[in-house]
Design a protein around this motif. Sequence first.
Motif, PDB file in Angstrom:
ATOM      1  N   ASP A 202     -33.234 -15.005  16.283  1.00 48.08           N
ATOM      2  CA  ASP A 202     -33.671 -13.904  15.519  1.00 48.08           C
ATOM      3  C   ASP A 202     -34.163 -13.775  14.332  1.00 48.08           C
ATOM      4  O   ASP A 202     -34.573 -12.748  13.704  1.00 48.08           O
ATOM      5  CB  ASP A 202     -32.423 -12.856  15.783  1.00 48.08           C
ATOM      6  N   ARG A 203     -33.972 -14.999  13.709  1.00 44.25           N
ATOM      7  CA  ARG A 203     -34.621 -14.927  12.149  1.00 44.25           C
ATOM      8  C   ARG A 203     -36.027 -15.632  12.237  1.00 44.25           C
ATOM      9  O   ARG A 203     -36.711 -15.903  11.376  1.00 44.25           O
ATOM     10  CB  ARG A 203     -33.730 -15.837  11.422  1.00 44.25           C
ATOM     11  N   ASP A 204     -36.422 -15.850  13.724  1.00 37.45           N
ATOM     12  CA  ASP A 204     -37.676 -16.507  13.870  1.00 37.45           C
ATOM     13  C   ASP A 204     -39.055 -15.644  13.485  1.00 37.45           C
ATOM     14  O   ASP A 204     -38.781 -14.577  13.810  1.00 37.45           O
ATOM     15  CB  ASP A 204     -37.985 -17.134  15.275  1.00 37.45           C
ATOM     16  N   PRO A 205     -40.046 -16.164  12.826  1.00 38.58           N
ATOM     17  CA  PRO A 205     -41.098 -15.174  12.882  1.00 38.58           C
ATOM     18  C   PRO A 205     -41.862 -14.861  13.835  1.00 38.58           C
ATOM     19  O   PRO A 205     -41.757 -15.919  14.679  1.00 38.58           O
ATOM     20  CB  PRO A 205     -41.801 -16.286  11.708  1.00 38.58           C
ATOM     21  N   SER A 206     -42.565 -13.774  14.012  1.00 37.80           N
ATOM     22  CA  SER A 206     -43.699 -13.636  15.148  1.00 37.80           C
ATOM     23  C   SER A 206     -44.962 -13.998  14.886  1.00 37.80           C
ATOM     24  O   SER A 206     -45.677 -14.141  15.790  1.00 37.80           O
ATOM     25  CB  SER A 206     -43.489 -12.124  15.601  1.00 37.80           C
TER      26      SER A 206
ATOM     27  N   ARG B 164     -40.860 -25.640  18.573  1.00 35.44           N
ATOM     28  CA  ARG B 164     -41.141 -24.871  17.342  1.00 35.44           C
ATOM     29  C   ARG B 164     -42.366 -23.736  17.324  1.00 35.44           C
ATOM     30  O   ARG B 164     -43.103 -23.773  18.488  1.00 35.44           O
ATOM     31  CB  ARG B 164     -41.469 -25.802  16.240  1.00 35.44           C
ATOM     32  N   TRP B 165     -42.366 -23.022  16.539  1.00 33.20           N
ATOM     33  CA  TRP B 165     -43.389 -21.801  16.374  1.00 33.20           C
ATOM     34  C   TRP B 165     -44.691 -22.451  15.946  1.00 33.20           C
ATOM     35  O   TRP B 165     -44.574 -22.888  14.786  1.00 33.20           O
ATOM     36  CB  TRP B 165     -42.969 -20.837  15.822  1.00 33.20           C
TER      37      TRP B 165
ATOM     38  N   HIS C 265     -43.997 -23.554  12.018  1.00 32.29           N
ATOM     39  CA  HIS C 265     -42.817 -23.209  11.204  1.00 32.29           C
ATOM     40  C   HIS C 265     -41.701 -23.951  11.431  1.00 32.29           C
ATOM     41  O   HIS C 265     -41.263 -24.479  12.500  1.00 32.29           O
ATOM     42  CB  HIS C 265     -42.327 -21.798  12.022  1.00 32.29           C
ATOM     43  N   TYR C 266     -41.292 -24.823  10.242  1.00 30.53           N
ATOM     44  CA  TYR C 266     -40.266 -25.705  10.196  1.00 30.53           C
ATOM     45  C   TYR C 266     -39.002 -24.990   9.536  1.00 30.53           C
ATOM     46  O   TYR C 266     -39.023 -24.977   8.144  1.00 30.53           O
ATOM     47  CB  TYR C 266     -40.581 -26.966   9.479  1.00 30.53           C
ATOM     48  N   PRO C 267     -38.128 -24.380  10.462  1.00 27.62           N
ATOM     49  CA  PRO C 267     -36.801 -23.957   9.566  1.00 27.62           C
ATOM     50  C   PRO C 267     -35.966 -24.895   8.945  1.00 27.62           C
ATOM     51  O   PRO C 267     -35.815 -25.919   9.510  1.00 27.62           O
ATOM     52  CB  PRO C 267     -36.148 -23.250  10.748  1.00 27.62           C
ATOM     53  N   GLN C 268     -35.647 -24.758   7.803  1.00 25.36           N
ATOM     54  CA  GLN C 268     -34.942 -25.713   6.985  1.00 25.36           C
ATOM     55  C   GLN C 268     -33.605 -24.947   6.542  1.00 25.36           C
ATOM     56  O   GLN C 268     -33.562 -23.853   6.447  1.00 25.36           O
ATOM     57  CB  GLN C 268     -35.584 -26.353   5.901  1.00 25.36           C
ATOM     58  N   LEU C 269     -32.457 -25.893   5.975  1.00 24.90           N
ATOM     59  CA  LEU C 269     -31.253 -25.281   5.530  1.00 24.90           C
ATOM     60  C   LEU C 269     -31.590 -24.657   4.080  1.00 24.90           C
ATOM     61  O   LEU C 269     -32.474 -25.113   3.383  1.00 24.90           O
ATOM     62  CB  LEU C 269     -30.391 -26.487   5.490  1.00 24.90           C
TER      63      LEU C 269
ATOM     64  N   ASP D  61     -23.591 -17.332   8.049  1.00 23.47           N
ATOM     65  CA  ASP D  61     -24.043 -16.448   7.108  1.00 23.47           C
ATOM     66  C   ASP D  61     -25.342 -15.906   7.845  1.00 23.47           C
ATOM     67  O   ASP D  61     -26.166 -16.503   7.931  1.00 23.47           O
ATOM     68  CB  ASP D  61     -24.541 -17.085   5.610  1.00 23.47           C
ATOM     69  N   PRO D  62     -25.223 -14.565   7.732  1.00 24.62           N
ATOM     70  CA  PRO D  62     -26.556 -13.845   8.583  1.00 24.62           C
ATOM     71  C   PRO D  62     -27.940 -14.235   7.855  1.00 24.62           C
ATOM     72  O   PRO D  62     -28.757 -14.183   8.551  1.00 24.62           O
ATOM     73  CB  PRO D  62     -26.363 -12.509   8.576  1.00 24.62           C
ATOM     74  N   ARG D  63     -27.773 -14.346   6.718  1.00 25.18           N
ATOM     75  CA  ARG D  63     -29.164 -14.760   5.934  1.00 25.18           C
ATOM     76  C   ARG D  63     -29.803 -16.323   6.348  1.00 25.18           C
ATOM     77  O   ARG D  63     -30.729 -16.569   6.040  1.00 25.18           O
ATOM     78  CB  ARG D  63     -29.080 -14.747   4.336  1.00 25.18           C
ATOM     79  N   GLY D  64     -28.861 -16.989   7.001  1.00 20.66           N
ATOM     80  CA  GLY D  64     -29.312 -18.212   7.330  1.00 20.66           C
ATOM     81  C   GLY D  64     -28.394 -19.459   7.142  1.00 20.66           C
ATOM     82  O   GLY D  64     -27.440 -19.418   6.306  1.00 20.66           O
ATOM     83  N   ASN D  65     -28.525 -20.698   7.982  1.00 20.55           N
ATOM     84  CA  ASN D  65     -27.608 -21.716   7.749  1.00 20.55           C
ATOM     85  C   ASN D  65     -28.030 -22.363   6.336  1.00 20.55           C
ATOM     86  O   ASN D  65     -29.079 -22.488   6.146  1.00 20.55           O
ATOM     87  CB  ASN D  65     -27.479 -22.708   8.980  1.00 20.55           C
ATOM     88  N   GLY D  66     -26.793 -23.259   6.070  1.00 22.73           N
ATOM     89  CA  GLY D  66     -27.244 -23.920   4.719  1.00 22.73           C
ATOM     90  C   GLY D  66     -26.149 -24.728   4.362  1.00 22.73           C
ATOM     91  O   GLY D  66     -25.214 -25.123   5.039  1.00 22.73           O
ATOM     92  N   VAL D  67     -26.364 -25.472   3.163  1.00 20.86           N
ATOM     93  CA  VAL D  67     -25.301 -26.153   2.585  1.00 20.86           C
ATOM     94  C   VAL D  67     -25.154 -25.547   1.385  1.00 20.86           C
ATOM     95  O   VAL D  67     -26.032 -25.394   0.267  1.00 20.86           O
ATOM     96  CB  VAL D  67     -25.852 -27.696   2.317  1.00 20.86           C
TER      97      VAL D  67
END
Length: 182
Positions: free
Chosen positions: A3-7, A26-27, A36-40, A111-117
């Motif tokens: 649900d964080r994907d861009p439209s 991917r989008w 769109h390359y989602p990254q941590l 974290d609802p803002r996104g996965n990370g390290v």
Amino acid sequence: MSDRDPSFCIRCGGTLESAEIDTRVRWLCPACGWVHYPQLKVGVGAIIERGESILLLRRTTAPFQAMWNLPAGYVEEDESPERALIREVLEETGIEVQVKSIAGAHYFDDDPRGNGVLLTFLCSSNGTDPQPSAEATEPTFFTRETIPLELAGGGHDQAIRAWQGGESPHNRAVQRTAFGGG
Ligand SMILES: [Zn+2]
């Protein structure tokens, strides 16, 4: 895909379509070719010890509101992790720290803002007492025995538990040197 994907394309505003690129779906923007390359996300957290205790702060905002975490924040794309950590600790506590050594790296997906390290670093300070800030209140030093149960996610719970478990004898030696004994 989440649900964080861009439209829409951030470059031309075109409507994105899914396509298999580099072994993943991917989008893709068919109009301009943007992918769109989602990254941590990369966060940094400070391990600031005083004697046998560690400094924790209580979060004032969501997510994890009112839970305890390390002095921490996200790394901006034009700064090093060490520079980001010095900035964040000063903003949240008023303490000027020196970054001594890396303590840990903790992947998080809660974290609802996104996965990370979350990268944690052992820091030394000049002994200034931490002050509350808009982002973080109740700066408190906790011993291993008194660590609160309500720990924030985003890697903080993992990092604090790792410290509590005493997994880092190297850091203990560094800490004794930094504080001149104890
Ligand atoms: Zn486009």
